[in-house]
Each structure stands twice: as structure tokens, then as C-alpha cells.
Design an enzyme around this catalytic site. Sequence first.
Site, PDB file in Angstrom:
ATOM      1  N   HIS A  12       0.629  -1.217  -0.426  1.00 48.29           N
ATOM      2  CA  HIS A  12      -0.224  -0.095  -0.125  1.00 48.29           C
ATOM      3  C   HIS A  12       1.139   0.735  -0.312  1.00 48.29           C
ATOM      4  O   HIS A  12       2.047   1.222   1.300  1.00 48.29           O
ATOM      5  CB  HIS A  12      -0.696  -0.270   1.338  1.00 48.29           C
ATOM      6  CG  HIS A  12      -1.941   1.076   1.500  1.00 48.29           C
ATOM      7  ND1 HIS A  12      -1.580   2.437   2.100  1.00 48.29           N
ATOM      8  CD2 HIS A  12      -3.278   0.782   0.938  1.00 48.29           C
ATOM      9  CE1 HIS A  12      -3.099   2.686   1.877  1.00 48.29           C
ATOM     10  NE2 HIS A  12      -3.933   1.974   1.817  1.00 48.29           N
ATOM     11  N   ASP A  57       3.088  -4.995   7.744  1.00 45.93           N
ATOM     12  CA  ASP A  57       1.771  -3.908   7.878  1.00 45.93           C
ATOM     13  C   ASP A  57       0.532  -5.224   8.025  1.00 45.93           C
ATOM     14  O   ASP A  57       0.720  -5.684   7.338  1.00 45.93           O
ATOM     15  CB  ASP A  57       1.886  -3.106   7.074  1.00 45.93           C
ATOM     16  CG  ASP A  57       0.702  -2.930   6.426  1.00 45.93           C
ATOM     17  OD1 ASP A  57      -0.977  -2.868   6.817  1.00 45.93           O
ATOM     18  OD2 ASP A  57       0.680  -1.314   5.137  1.00 45.93           O
ATOM     19  N   GLN A  95      -4.639  -5.960   6.835  1.00 39.53           N
ATOM     20  CA  GLN A  95      -5.734  -6.407   6.594  1.00 39.53           C
ATOM     21  C   GLN A  95      -5.832  -7.222   6.905  1.00 39.53           C
ATOM     22  O   GLN A  95      -6.537  -8.635   6.378  1.00 39.53           O
ATOM     23  CB  GLN A  95      -5.262  -6.560   5.042  1.00 39.53           C
ATOM     24  CG  GLN A  95      -5.456  -5.455   4.189  1.00 39.53           C
ATOM     25  CD  GLN A  95      -6.762  -4.681   4.075  1.00 39.53           C
ATOM     26  OE1 GLN A  95      -8.210  -5.493   3.968  1.00 39.53           O
ATOM     27  NE2 GLN A  95      -7.378  -3.645   3.412  1.00 39.53           N
ATOM     28  N   LYS A 109      -9.958  -1.591  10.771  1.00 38.16           N
ATOM     29  CA  LYS A 109     -10.250  -2.736   9.711  1.00 38.16           C
ATOM     30  C   LYS A 109     -10.481  -3.980  10.671  1.00 38.16           C
ATOM     31  O   LYS A 109     -11.120  -5.253  10.154  1.00 38.16           O
ATOM     32  CB  LYS A 109      -8.927  -2.830   9.427  1.00 38.16           C
ATOM     33  CG  LYS A 109      -7.885  -1.458   8.373  1.00 38.16           C
ATOM     34  CD  LYS A 109      -8.869  -1.846   6.555  1.00 38.16           C
ATOM     35  CE  LYS A 109      -7.431  -0.824   6.151  1.00 38.16           C
ATOM     36  NZ  LYS A 109      -8.141  -0.541   4.915  1.00 38.16           N
ATOM     37  N   CYS A 161      -5.095   1.934  -4.459  1.00 35.92           N
ATOM     38  CA  CYS A 161      -3.577   2.759  -3.529  1.00 35.92           C
ATOM     39  C   CYS A 161      -2.311   2.115  -2.956  1.00 35.92           C
ATOM     40  O   CYS A 161      -1.328   1.567  -2.377  1.00 35.92           O
ATOM     41  CB  CYS A 161      -3.371   2.843  -1.552  1.00 35.92           C
ATOM     42  SG  CYS A 161      -4.756   4.585  -1.278  1.00 35.92           S
TER      43      CYS A 161
HETATM   44  N1  PMP Z   1      -1.954  -0.992   4.803  1.00 32.47           N
HETATM   45  C1  PMP Z   1      -2.598  -1.645   3.679  1.00 32.47           C
HETATM   46  C2  PMP Z   1      -2.360  -3.140   3.418  1.00 32.47           C
HETATM   47  C3  PMP Z   1      -4.085  -1.454   3.163  1.00 32.47           C
HETATM   48  O1  PMP Z   1      -5.311  -2.213   3.655  1.00 32.47           O
HETATM   49  C4  PMP Z   1      -4.075   0.102   4.690  1.00 32.47           C
HETATM   50  C5  PMP Z   1      -5.952   0.814   4.206  1.00 32.47           C
HETATM   51  N2  PMP Z   1      -6.404   0.471   3.234  1.00 32.47           N
HETATM   52  C6  PMP Z   1      -3.486   1.468   5.352  1.00 32.47           C
HETATM   53  C7  PMP Z   1      -1.928   0.107   4.996  1.00 32.47           C
HETATM   54  C8  PMP Z   1      -3.683   2.073   5.504  1.00 32.47           C
HETATM   55  O2  PMP Z   1      -4.113   2.117   6.544  1.00 32.47           O
HETATM   56  P1  PMP Z   1      -4.771   3.267   7.258  1.00 32.47           P
HETATM   57  O3  PMP Z   1      -5.683   4.354   6.026  1.00 32.47           O
HETATM   58  O4  PMP Z   1      -6.035   3.597   7.950  1.00 32.47           O
HETATM   59  O5  PMP Z   1      -4.075   4.462   7.507  1.00 32.47           O
END
Ligand code: PMP
Length: 402
Positions: free
Chosen positions: A117, A194, A197, A220, A358
Site C-alpha cells: 500500500h 503492515d 488487512q 479494519k 492505493c
Molecule cells: N496498509 C494496508 C495493507 C491497507 O489496506 C491500508 C488501508 N487501506 C493501509 C495500510 C492504510 O491504513 P490507514 O488508512 O487506516 O492508515
Amino acid sequence: MVRADFPIFGEMINGQPLVYLDNAATTQKPNAVIDAIANYYRHDNANVHRGVHTLSDRATRHFEDARERVSSFLNSPSSRQIIWTRGTTEAINLVAYSWGVNNLKAGDRILVSWLEHHSDIVPWQLAAERVGAEVVPIPVTSNAEIDLNALDGLLDERVKLVAVNHVSNAIGTVNPVEEICAKARAVGALSLVDGAQAVGHWDVDVQALGCDFYCFSGHKLFAPTGVGVLWGREDLLEAMPPFLGGGEMIETVSFEGTSFNTLPFKFEAGTPNIAGAVGLGAAIDYLSLIDRSAAAAHESALLAATLEAASEIPGVHRIGAPKQSAGIFSFVMEGCHPSDVGMLLDEQGIAVRTGHHCTQPLMSHFELPGTVRASFSMYNTLDDVDKLIAGLKKAQSLFGPR
Ligand code: PMP
């Protein structure tokens, strides 16, 4: 039946009952979480830590109890290693600035996978730019899995940190993070996982994973937005300088100099998201009453049913084919732009995500502008799958190959 715990499923969307398949973007909230937040504001609201009055004590107890819940959820050796953040993004930025900028030097390398991401790419680029270090991508296979042989080829003494997601948000790939962290360790590099998910699907054991940092977002995990967690190895966190300065994170302040609070408060400047933390604690309590492996098996069954039915729709192509996917079906439809598919599904009350998720580097790798992503959670049903498939057939009959 967990679905009954989620009031959002009473909503009608464009005249149809909601079919929510955008769980990778954010999960819905159970009554237990909504009530915990409302009760906190109704009965316990005060600022934490510094108050001498009873209500402040109560707010502090709820806030710190939530930290203990997160600590057990992650199997952390200590709750001092649980840092509240706004989410995964802020947690990664904290490490990139506090650890990265102070430990990296010119010529050092940070490895991130092509599956990342943007929040696990851009903070590293910003930190690397400051010190002359380099962010190097770890290739993925055509199945959208991290190429472990390629990773082996990249690991040498220049690598100081390997950052990968536990589960890819764009494809659903479950990455072998235990193995990746061990490989990083073998060359003396740190690892950051990270987990944004992953936490929505299973409980995480940071000690078993052998990672140095782990991050996730409350939203999440059936908890509110605006709260998340950085877990870190205690010796690393101890040695890292503060990220943000202000109240809460100090021990004493004078114009001659300031000394900092102990862990975890050193990294928590300003009034925290107290209600968010309370909501996250409530989500973890709620999940402790659920058989999470049965829930994960249910999600896998939903994904399998979706993949089978979708394979019979001409012109629908799944992107990536990871051996293990955490309930995500990412696909394109010939003749129909992902956002048109998304809009047609929305007309039928079906919520999916479309676009680059993203993950622009990954999309360029697959030479796609984006995909349609249906992502499952424990409260989805086979009826949701049937409606998605019917919706796709309708889109295909309007736009697809004839
Ligand atoms: N990493 C991953 C794999 C994600 O799916 C997301 C959210 N889509 C994020 C980071 C970023 O999370 P946040 O916007 O809640 O900070």
C-alpha cells in the site's frame, strides 16, 4: 449469527438491502463497539492521565484497559510496546521518521514489496530521501505473491529494514511474513509488518511472527476510524527518539531542555483518541467471543464460491492467483471500466471498491488502471455472493464481450 450484531445491515441502498463487500476498505461496527463508544461519552468522558478527579481516573482506566486488550490480542510481551496511533499510516510514518531518519545512512537499503500500500512505500521514500538511502522493491510473481527467490537475491548487508504487508489489500495475498522476517533477521535487517488487512481475519502473534514492528488500524478490525496501533520490540522503541512533541510525551520541560516520558507515552503526544481506543478494546472483546478460525473458514468458502461462479462469466478476469487469499476477489471485466462496474453494482445495493487501491506500483506492474475489488468479512453470506454474481452478469450483459 454475527450479522445480527451489525446494525448497518438494516440499511437499504438504492432500494435494495445492503450487500457490503468493501471490508478491505473498512469493516462495519457491531453494537458492542458503538455502545462502548456512546457509553464512554455518556458516563466516563474526561481527559486521561493527568486528572486527579474520579472521572479522569475512570477514563484513564478504560483507555489503559484497551491497551492491555491490544497487548493480549497481539501476544505482546508487554503493553509498554503498544503505541496508540491514528492508524497504520501514522504507525509506519512513526517508524520511518523516528527509527529510519536516525538510523539509516547513505547507501543503506529498505526493501518493500510490489504489493505494498502507498502507506508502506511513501514514508520510506521520504525517510530515505533525507539520508540518501534507497527504497528497493521486492518483485512479485504473476500470481501476485512475493517472489522469495528474488528477495533472497536482494538481501545483503546494505539492507537495514524489510517492510511487507501481512495481507495485500489489492489482491488478498497472505504473505509468509514469518519466513520473510527470518530472512531479514539473517542479514541483520529489521522487519516491519503492515497488518492492516490481517487483523480483520485472525488474531496476530507478534512473537511467533518474529517481526520487529507490527502496525494495524482499528477500523479494519470492526473498531472506529482514527485509532490504530504500532507494536515494536521494546529495546528498539526505547532507543528511538520521539516522533511528535507536545503534552503527554514529556517527563519535564524547561527552556534548558526537555526529558521524555517512558514507553509507551514517549510516542503519544497530545490528547489521544480516547473513545477510539475504548472502541478498539470493545472490538477485541467482541471478537474474543467469536470462533475466528470458523469465521476465516467461512470467508474462504465465500471466496471459493465467488471464484467458481465468476469463472463462468465471460470476460471476467481475476488479478493474481495467490495460493492463500484473505477473502479478496480483485478482478477486471472486459469492455467495462472498473468504476462503471462499481457504479452498476451500487445501483443494486452492492458496495465494492474500484481503482488502484492505493497500490499504484502494483497496478502498473499488472498494466492495469485499477481493478474491482470485492472483499469479504465474517458477516457476509452466500446470498451476498449470489447477488454479486447476478450483478456482474448484468454488467457483463450490458458492457461485456458478446
Ligand atoms: N496498509 C494496508 C495493507 C491497507 O489496506 C491500508 C488501508 N487501506 C493501509 C495500510 C492504510 O491504513 P490507514 O488508512 O487506516 O492508515
